[in-house]
Design a protein around this motif. Structure first.
Motif, PDB file in Angstrom:
ATOM      1  N   MET A  27     -42.511  19.776 -52.518  1.00 33.60           N
ATOM      2  CA  MET A  27     -41.926  19.459 -53.785  1.00 33.60           C
ATOM      3  C   MET A  27     -40.758  20.421 -54.024  1.00 33.60           C
ATOM      4  N   LEU A  28     -39.658  19.874 -54.455  1.00 30.69           N
ATOM      5  CA  LEU A  28     -38.484  20.691 -54.710  1.00 30.69           C
ATOM      6  C   LEU A  28     -38.518  21.269 -56.118  1.00 30.69           C
ATOM      7  N   ARG A  29     -38.113  22.503 -56.207  1.00 34.60           N
ATOM      8  CA  ARG A  29     -38.048  23.140 -57.526  1.00 34.60           C
ATOM      9  C   ARG A  29     -36.638  22.968 -58.079  1.00 34.60           C
ATOM     10  N   ARG A  30     -36.574  22.502 -59.282  1.00 41.19           N
ATOM     11  CA  ARG A  30     -35.300  22.242 -59.932  1.00 41.19           C
ATOM     12  C   ARG A  30     -34.971  23.379 -60.890  1.00 41.19           C
ATOM     13  N   ASN A  31     -33.718  23.723 -61.015  1.00 41.01           N
ATOM     14  CA  ASN A  31     -33.316  24.760 -61.957  1.00 41.01           C
ATOM     15  C   ASN A  31     -33.561  24.266 -63.381  1.00 41.01           C
ATOM     16  N   PRO A  32     -33.982  25.164 -64.265  1.00 39.82           N
ATOM     17  CA  PRO A  32     -34.216  24.743 -65.645  1.00 39.82           C
ATOM     18  C   PRO A  32     -32.926  24.270 -66.316  1.00 39.82           C
ATOM     19  N   THR A  33     -33.059  23.251 -67.118  1.00 41.16           N
ATOM     20  CA  THR A  33     -31.895  22.740 -67.832  1.00 41.16           C
ATOM     21  C   THR A  33     -31.884  23.308 -69.247  1.00 41.16           C
ATOM     22  N   ARG A  34     -30.712  23.487 -69.760  1.00 41.24           N
ATOM     23  CA  ARG A  34     -30.565  24.059 -71.094  1.00 41.24           C
ATOM     24  C   ARG A  34     -30.418  22.926 -72.106  1.00 41.24           C
ATOM     25  N   ILE A  35     -31.188  23.001 -73.160  1.00 48.14           N
ATOM     26  CA  ILE A  35     -31.105  22.021 -74.236  1.00 48.14           C
ATOM     27  C   ILE A  35     -30.402  22.697 -75.401  1.00 48.14           C
ATOM     28  N   GLU A  36     -29.270  22.131 -75.774  1.00 47.56           N
ATOM     29  CA  GLU A  36     -28.505  22.722 -76.860  1.00 47.56           C
ATOM     30  C   GLU A  36     -28.652  21.875 -78.112  1.00 47.56           C
ATOM     31  N   LEU A  37     -28.903  22.537 -79.204  1.00 45.36           N
ATOM     32  CA  LEU A  37     -29.031  21.879 -80.491  1.00 45.36           C
ATOM     33  C   LEU A  37     -27.730  22.060 -81.245  1.00 45.36           C
ATOM     34  N   LYS A  38     -27.112  20.943 -81.605  1.00 42.22           N
ATOM     35  CA  LYS A  38     -25.813  21.002 -82.263  1.00 42.22           C
ATOM     36  C   LYS A  38     -25.980  20.763 -83.758  1.00 42.22           C
ATOM     37  N   LEU A  39     -25.024  21.245 -84.522  1.00 42.81           N
ATOM     38  CA  LEU A  39     -25.054  21.116 -85.968  1.00 42.81           C
ATOM     39  C   LEU A  39     -25.027  19.658 -86.401  1.00 42.81           C
ATOM     40  N   ILE A  40     -24.321  18.825 -85.683  1.00 42.49           N
ATOM     41  CA  ILE A  40     -24.236  17.400 -86.010  1.00 42.49           C
ATOM     42  C   ILE A  40     -25.610  16.745 -85.899  1.00 42.49           C
ATOM     43  N   ASP A  41     -26.359  17.117 -84.873  1.00 44.80           N
ATOM     44  CA  ASP A  41     -27.705  16.567 -84.702  1.00 44.80           C
ATOM     45  C   ASP A  41     -28.619  16.970 -85.860  1.00 44.80           C
ATOM     46  N   ILE A  42     -28.506  18.219 -86.288  1.00 43.30           N
ATOM     47  CA  ILE A  42     -29.329  18.695 -87.392  1.00 43.30           C
ATOM     48  C   ILE A  42     -28.975  17.961 -88.673  1.00 43.30           C
ATOM     49  N   GLU A  43     -27.685  17.755 -88.924  1.00 40.84           N
ATOM     50  CA  GLU A  43     -27.248  17.053 -90.125  1.00 40.84           C
ATOM     51  C   GLU A  43     -27.752  15.610 -90.143  1.00 40.84           C
ATOM     52  N   LYS A  44     -27.688  14.932 -89.004  1.00 40.84           N
ATOM     53  CA  LYS A  44     -28.168  13.553 -88.921  1.00 40.84           C
ATOM     54  C   LYS A  44     -29.661  13.485 -89.212  1.00 40.84           C
ATOM     55  N   GLU A  45     -30.412  14.404 -88.613  1.00 35.56           N
ATOM     56  CA  GLU A  45     -31.856  14.418 -88.828  1.00 35.56           C
ATOM     57  C   GLU A  45     -32.185  14.710 -90.293  1.00 35.56           C
ATOM     58  N   TYR A  46     -31.427  15.616 -90.908  1.00 35.76           N
ATOM     59  CA  TYR A  46     -31.647  15.940 -92.311  1.00 35.76           C
ATOM     60  C   TYR A  46     -31.379  14.735 -93.198  1.00 35.76           C
ATOM     61  N   GLU A  47     -30.324  13.997 -92.922  1.00 33.67           N
ATOM     62  CA  GLU A  47     -29.996  12.815 -93.723  1.00 33.67           C
ATOM     63  C   GLU A  47     -31.097  11.756 -93.600  1.00 33.67           C
ATOM     64  N   VAL A  48     -31.618  11.567 -92.399  1.00 31.59           N
ATOM     65  CA  VAL A  48     -32.697  10.600 -92.194  1.00 31.59           C
ATOM     66  C   VAL A  48     -33.937  11.023 -92.972  1.00 31.59           C
ATOM     67  N   MET A  49     -34.290  12.302 -92.899  1.00 34.18           N
ATOM     68  CA  MET A  49     -35.459  12.790 -93.619  1.00 34.18           C
ATOM     69  C   MET A  49     -35.260  12.662 -95.129  1.00 34.18           C
ATOM     70  N   LYS A  50     -34.054  12.926 -95.594  1.00 35.64           N
ATOM     71  CA  LYS A  50     -33.754  12.835 -97.019  1.00 35.64           C
ATOM     72  C   LYS A  50     -33.903  11.395 -97.504  1.00 35.64           C
ATOM     73  N   LYS A  51     -33.409  10.426 -96.727  1.00 34.39           N
ATOM     74  CA  LYS A  51     -33.529   9.017 -97.099  1.00 34.39           C
ATOM     75  C   LYS A  51     -34.990   8.580 -97.121  1.00 34.39           C
ATOM     76  N   GLU A  52     -35.769   9.017 -96.145  1.00 36.35           N
ATOM     77  CA  GLU A  52     -37.189   8.669 -96.105  1.00 36.35           C
ATOM     78  C   GLU A  52     -37.910   9.223 -97.330  1.00 36.35           C
ATOM     79  N   ARG A  53     -37.609  10.463 -97.707  1.00 37.10           N
ATOM     80  CA  ARG A  53     -38.246  11.074 -98.862  1.00 37.10           C
ATOM     81  C   ARG A  53     -37.872  10.329-100.136  1.00 37.10           C
ATOM     82  N   GLU A  54     -36.605   9.940-100.262  1.00 42.01           N
ATOM     83  CA  GLU A  54     -36.176   9.180-101.439  1.00 42.01           C
ATOM     84  C   GLU A  54     -36.877   7.824-101.502  1.00 42.01           C
TER      85      GLU A  54
END
Length: 72
Positions: free
Chosen positions: A1-28
């Motif tokens: 089995m080949l070992r793969r280098n770990p990949t970096r997951i970056e969290l961007k501000l745009i993603d956070i804003e989109k998720e916040y808007e979705v959560m806000k709409k659900e709460r409303e």
């Protein structure tokens, strides 16, 4: 089995804003649904009732449908 280098997951501000808007709409939406259903009578449940409901415990005794019949 080949070992793969770990990949970096970056969290961007745009993603956070989109998720916040979705959560806000659900709460409303939930608040709007709750405010429209105020005409139904609400029953206050105790803390133990809420716990029993959450875990699926029914403390009411079950009626036994089997009866002993003596046949001669």
């Amino acid at each position: 089995m080949l070992r793969r280098n770990p990949t970096r997951i970056e969290l961007k501000l745009i993603d956070i804003e989109k998720e916040y808007e979705v959560m806000k709409k659900e709460r409303e939406n939930q608040q709007n649904m709750a405010s429209t259903s105020t005409d139904t009578p609400t029953t206050s449940k105790t803390k133990t009732d809420l716990i029993h409901e959450r875990i699926g415990y029914d403390p009411k005794p079950k009626i036994s449908s089997t009866k002993c019949h003596i046949v001669n």
